[in-house]
Design an enzyme around this catalytic site. Structure first.
Site, mmCIF file in Angstrom:
data_model
loop_
_atom_site.group_PDB
_atom_site.id
_atom_site.type_symbol
_atom_site.label_atom_id
_atom_site.label_comp_id
_atom_site.label_asym_id
_atom_site.label_seq_id
_atom_site.Cartn_x
_atom_site.Cartn_y
_atom_site.Cartn_z
ATOM 1 N N ASN A 1 0.801 -1.229 0.000
ATOM 2 C CA ASN A 1 0.000 0.000 0.000
ATOM 3 C C ASN A 1 0.830 1.273 0.000
ATOM 4 O O ASN A 1 0.284 2.371 0.023
ATOM 5 C CB ASN A 1 -0.998 -0.022 1.167
ATOM 6 C CG ASN A 1 -2.076 -1.061 0.930
ATOM 7 O OD1 ASN A 1 -2.237 -1.556 -0.191
ATOM 8 N ND2 ASN A 1 -2.774 -1.439 1.973
ATOM 9 N N ARG B 1 -9.031 -1.474 -6.342
ATOM 10 C CA ARG B 1 -9.383 -0.184 -5.741
ATOM 11 C C ARG B 1 -8.292 0.856 -5.947
ATOM 12 O O ARG B 1 -8.577 2.029 -6.227
ATOM 13 C CB ARG B 1 -9.627 -0.406 -4.241
ATOM 14 C CG ARG B 1 -9.663 0.846 -3.384
ATOM 15 C CD ARG B 1 -10.953 1.545 -3.475
ATOM 16 N NE ARG B 1 -10.937 2.817 -2.769
ATOM 17 C CZ ARG B 1 -12.038 3.531 -2.574
ATOM 18 N NH1 ARG B 1 -13.188 3.095 -3.021
ATOM 19 N NH2 ARG B 1 -11.977 4.689 -1.964
ATOM 20 N N CYS C 1 -11.844 -5.415 -3.185
ATOM 21 C CA CYS C 1 -12.311 -6.547 -2.380
ATOM 22 C C CYS C 1 -13.807 -6.398 -2.043
ATOM 23 O O CYS C 1 -14.407 -5.360 -2.230
ATOM 24 C CB CYS C 1 -11.546 -6.560 -1.059
ATOM 25 S SG CYS C 1 -9.820 -6.829 -1.311
ATOM 26 N N PRO D 1 -17.087 3.601 -1.671
ATOM 27 C CA PRO D 1 -17.426 4.681 -2.603
ATOM 28 C C PRO D 1 -16.239 5.624 -2.837
ATOM 29 O O PRO D 1 -15.234 5.547 -2.129
ATOM 30 C CB PRO D 1 -18.550 5.416 -1.883
ATOM 31 C CG PRO D 1 -18.367 5.108 -0.455
ATOM 32 C CD PRO D 1 -17.748 3.750 -0.367
ATOM 33 N N ILE D 2 -16.358 6.487 -3.832
ATOM 34 C CA ILE D 2 -15.286 7.477 -4.058
ATOM 35 C C ILE D 2 -15.840 8.900 -4.000
ATOM 36 O O ILE D 2 -15.285 9.832 -4.573
ATOM 37 C CB ILE D 2 -14.557 7.241 -5.401
ATOM 38 C CG1 ILE D 2 -15.540 7.301 -6.582
ATOM 39 C CG2 ILE D 2 -13.766 5.954 -5.405
ATOM 40 C CD1 ILE D 2 -14.831 7.407 -7.919
ATOM 41 N N ASP D 3 -16.945 9.062 -3.248
ATOM 42 C CA ASP D 3 -17.583 10.383 -3.169
ATOM 43 C C ASP D 3 -16.640 11.467 -2.648
ATOM 44 O O ASP D 3 -16.683 12.616 -3.084
ATOM 45 C CB ASP D 3 -18.835 10.310 -2.288
ATOM 46 C CG ASP D 3 -18.519 9.745 -0.918
ATOM 47 O OD1 ASP D 3 -17.832 8.697 -0.852
ATOM 48 O OD2 ASP D 3 -18.913 10.338 0.098
ATOM 49 N N LEU D 4 -15.740 11.091 -1.746
ATOM 50 C CA LEU D 4 -14.825 12.101 -1.170
ATOM 51 C C LEU D 4 -13.820 12.581 -2.214
ATOM 52 O O LEU D 4 -13.409 13.739 -2.220
ATOM 53 C CB LEU D 4 -14.108 11.523 0.057
ATOM 54 C CG LEU D 4 -15.038 11.037 1.178
ATOM 55 C CD1 LEU D 4 -14.229 10.487 2.342
ATOM 56 C CD2 LEU D 4 -15.969 12.152 1.654
#
Ligand code: EPZ
Length: 424
Positions: free
Chosen positions: A27, A96, A120, A126-129
């Site tokens: 990561n 992701r 996963c 979500p990717i709203d931010l």
């Protein structure tokens, strides 16, 4: 894709012995690979874990037109010849971390087209931010045929408060801000060590970033960066924690090398209290045979708290420790699927709701040639751990998920005495 692991259980005997070496952090390396788009020259990354997600990130970059050359645990990336800003749909929806590419691409080229990133099954993710942040930085965003089309003349610095601390959100917007016009202030940032490592390296190549590793990061936008030395990937704290838990449960004496114990202080303090004997060095941890381990309560938390990526491994541990432990998963809403495996093997686990379970121990796990599923990367490690603990043989399915984050896991486990074979 559908390799399996055949495991012969150790029946909870403390038999594992020897040394296991920790790889570079998946990561961390995935983000600096995406960050190569911020550079005018070739970027070299060392101590890189050669895992499936890293190979996929390399493929995403190659399909954009970048030049990517892997050699064992090193990769060089040159992005001069990037000729498209549309992410490969198939790879992006399966991983992701593909979303991290959107920041550098939008900032450098003023355009990016990408699908909602998959990953996963641990939650909606979500990717709203990210979208809110890009809007604040002046991007135009359309959503058509299951893809986001983002364009912007020149991203502008903005003040952004993340409603939730998001690791990849912090990293992605921080990198976008490196090429934006003016000042960007990010608040309620994630503080994972991988973020600090990324920022420190970008600064050494010319970026102006202050506060990485704290909850407020300030970036002064500038031009393309120039790499003057390789990026050395920091050790993988989740792999380290996974092996510490393995050692506590099954080792006579296990030495974990090339790690940074200071990155898993929360885990070490919890396991010491539980009765695990360990010697902590600057870059190693020695686990000695530990008996009568006591259960404890776990609440996953953003860094420096107990990482959600160690939750499945800790639940497995609690099936073997004395007493009752509640586990509260605060980060992801769907991260308990692996419990089906433990229940199949006889563990005593009560699911209170999608965020909370109670584990009673110790319980001998028994496998009558059971099939254990890997639903996600860390749940997959927990399946291997359960198989190693159990009496009898078990087969772990979907080993691809494990290969996404653990390099040659079975080879390293065999080297310390585990009976685990890969079946193609
Ligand atoms: C990173 O995922 C890691 N992945 C995950 O590791 C890790 O579990 C997670 O951080 C938490 O530590 C990589 O770094 C590639 P988040 P990320 O954004 O960044 C919500 C592994 O096994 N959220 O910090 O995707 C989200 O749903 C993987 O190596 C929004 O609601 O996680 C979650 O509940 C698994 N909207 C919470 O925030 C957004 O726009 C934290 O997620 C973004 C996130």
């Amino acid at each position: 894709m559908n390799d399996k692991f055949l495991i012969k259980g150790l029946v909870c005997q403390k038999k594992l012995e020897g040394t296991i070496t920790v790889g570079g952090a998946k990561n961390a390396v995935l983000k600096i690979m995406a960050g190569a788009i911020l550079f005018k020259n070739t970027l070299t990354i060392q101590n890189m874990p050669f895992v499936e997600d890293v190979k996929r990130m390399g493929e995403l970059l190659t399909k954009l037109g970048a030049t990517v050359n892997f050699s064992k645990n090193e990769v060089t990336i040159n992005t001069e010849k990037i000729n498209t800003q549309s992410l490969d749909n198939k790879i992006a929806t399966a991983m992701r971390s593909s979303v991290v590419l959107t920041g550098p691409l939008l900032a450098r080229y003023g355009k990016v087209v990408f699908p909602t990133p998959g990953g996963c099954t641990i939650g909606l993710r979500p990717i709203d931010l990210f979208i809110k942040a890009y809007e604040k930085m002046g991007a135009n965003i359309e959503y058509k045929d299951d893809a986001y089309i983002m364009t912007s003349q020149k991203l502008k610095g903005a003040e952004i408060f993340f409603d939730i601390q998001t690791v990849t959100g912090t990293e992605t917007i921080m990198m976008a801000a490196v090429l934006a016009e003016g000042t960007t202030i990010l608040k309620n940032c994630a503080m994972e060590p991988e973020i600090q490592s990324l920022a420190t390296y970008l600064i050494s190549c010319g970026a102006d970033i202050q506060g990485a590793g704290t909850s407020t990061i300030t970036i002064q936008g500038g031009g393309l960066l120039e790499s003057k030395q390789p990026y050395i990937t920091i050790s993988d704290r989740i792999e380290t924690g996974s092996f510490v838990i393995l050692g506590a449960l099954l080792a006579k004496k296990l030495r974990i090398e090339k790690c940074d114990p200071s990155l898993i202080e929360s885990l070490i303090s919890l396991l010491k209290e539980s009765g695990v004997n360990m010697n902590i060095g600057k870059d190693y941890i020695e686990i000695l045979e530990s008996k009568n381990l006591k259960s404890f309560n776990v609440r996953t938390h953003e860094y420096p708290g107990i990482p959600t990526d160690l939750q499945p491994q800790l639940v497995t541990y609690l099936t073997q420790s004395e007493g009752e432990g509640t586990v509260f998963e605060t980060i992801f809403e769907g991260r308990f699927k692996f419990i089906d495996n433990l229940k199949k093997l006889g563990a005593d686990i009560t699911v209170m709701n999608s965020r909370e379970i109670i584990v009673k121990g110790p319980h001998l796990l028994k496998s009558n040639s059971e099939l254990l599923e890997s639903y996600d990367l860390r749940g997959g490690f927990s399946a291997v751990l359960s198989g190693l603990l159990a009496q009898g043989e078990s087969t772990v399915h979907n080993v691809y998920y494990i290969d996404r984050g653990y390099e040659s896991l079975e080879t390293r486990l065999c080297a310390i005495g585990a009976d685990i074979k890969r079946i193609q």
